[in-house]
Design an enzyme around this catalytic site. Structure first.
Site, short mmCIF file in Angstrom:
data_model
loop_
_atom_site.label_atom_id
_atom_site.label_comp_id
_atom_site.label_asym_id
_atom_site.label_seq_id
_atom_site.Cartn_x
_atom_site.Cartn_y
_atom_site.Cartn_z
N LYS A 9 0.94 -0.51 -0.03
CA LYS A 9 0.06 0.12 0.13
C LYS A 9 0.79 0.98 -0.14
CE LYS A 9 -4.45 -2.22 2.49
NZ LYS A 9 -4.81 -1.87 3.33
N TYR A 49 -11.92 -1.98 -3.16
CA TYR A 49 -12.95 -2.03 -2.30
C TYR A 49 -14.26 -1.58 -2.95
CZ TYR A 49 -8.15 -2.38 0.01
OH TYR A 49 -7.00 -2.22 0.48
N PHE A 57 -15.49 3.19 7.31
CA PHE A 57 -14.03 4.29 6.79
C PHE A 57 -13.86 3.55 5.41
CE2 PHE A 57 -14.01 -0.46 7.73
CZ PHE A 57 -13.32 -0.94 6.35
N ARG A 85 -2.81 -14.07 3.63
CA ARG A 85 -3.01 -13.50 5.24
C ARG A 85 -2.43 -13.71 6.46
NH1 ARG A 85 -7.42 -10.40 4.24
NH2 ARG A 85 -8.46 -10.77 5.82
N THR A 91 -5.88 -7.67 10.73
CA THR A 91 -5.72 -6.67 9.69
C THR A 91 -5.76 -4.93 10.89
OG1 THR A 91 -7.79 -7.01 9.24
CG2 THR A 91 -7.64 -4.65 9.16
N ARG A 102 1.89 -7.19 9.37
CA ARG A 102 1.42 -5.82 10.13
C ARG A 102 2.27 -5.44 11.14
NH1 ARG A 102 -3.81 -7.29 6.91
NH2 ARG A 102 -4.27 -5.81 5.44
N ASN A 112 -1.77 0.32 7.01
CA ASN A 112 -1.61 -1.16 7.27
C ASN A 112 -0.03 -1.93 6.40
OD1 ASN A 112 -3.13 -2.23 5.85
ND2 ASN A 112 -4.53 -3.37 7.60
N HIS A 115 -2.21 -5.27 1.29
CA HIS A 115 -3.27 -6.18 1.02
C HIS A 115 -2.91 -7.52 0.74
CE1 HIS A 115 -7.37 -6.46 -0.88
NE2 HIS A 115 -6.92 -7.24 -1.55
N GLU A 126 -9.53 -9.86 -7.34
CA GLU A 126 -8.98 -8.47 -7.06
C GLU A 126 -7.57 -8.56 -8.43
OE1 GLU A 126 -8.11 -9.32 -3.27
OE2 GLU A 126 -9.27 -7.78 -2.60
#
Ligand code: ATP
Ligand code: MG
Length: 138
Positions: A9, A49, A57, A85, A91, A102, A112, A115, A126
């Protein structure tokens, strides 16, 4: 073999963490089969998203995701979605396990660093959001 979409990110890119994240991906046994750097427009971030469009958010998240360059990667491995993940961590970095990306680098629930897709259907959506069929190797 399974594929998943990873994004470094804008906070991760701005803080010089591209190499650190890619090192962890490679050491984690993933094969990188596609990669690109891109600066999303607000509309592109909103489309990416879209599942979160009703969340409080959403506006902040799409502003953040379009605030600077990001790196998109397609990772391939057995069980790639769950394993990526796991490597990212929760998250909320305060709840992320020791040793995760993270936990080590996130500064905020939004900022964070990385993704990852959360299911086969979202991974397919995606990956095709960022890459066309000519952009894969291996
Ligand atoms: P990602 O989809 O980015 O891999 P995730 O699947 O762990 O992360 P999601 O629930 O899909 O988490 O949320 C997407 C992103 O929205 C999060 O990574 C984070 O940047 C942001 N986000 C999630 N929850 C919040 C929140 N409560 N407040 C602010 N931002 C949030
Ligand atoms: Mg998610």
């Amino acid at each position: 073999m399974e594929r998943t979409l990873a994004i470094i990110k804008p906070d991760g890119v701005a803080r010089g963490l591209i190499g650190e994240v890619i090192k962890r991906i490679e050491e984690g046994g993933f094969k990188i089969v596609a990669a690109k750097m891109l600066h999303l427009t607000r509309a592109q971030a909103q489309g990416f998203y879209a599942v979160h469009r009703e969340r409080p958010f959403f506006n902040d998240l799409t502003a953040f995701m379009s605030s600077g360059p990001a790196v998109a990667l397609v990772l391939e491995a057995e069980n790639a979605i769950a394993r990526w993940r796991e490597l990212m961590g929760a998250t909320d970095f305060r709840k992320a396990a020791e040793g995760t990306i993270r936990r080590a680098f996130a500064t905020d629930i939004e900022k964070n660093v990385v993704h990852g897709s959360d299911a086969p259907e979202t991974a397919a959506f995606e990956i095709s959001y960022f890459f066309n069929r000519f952009e894969f190797v291996g």
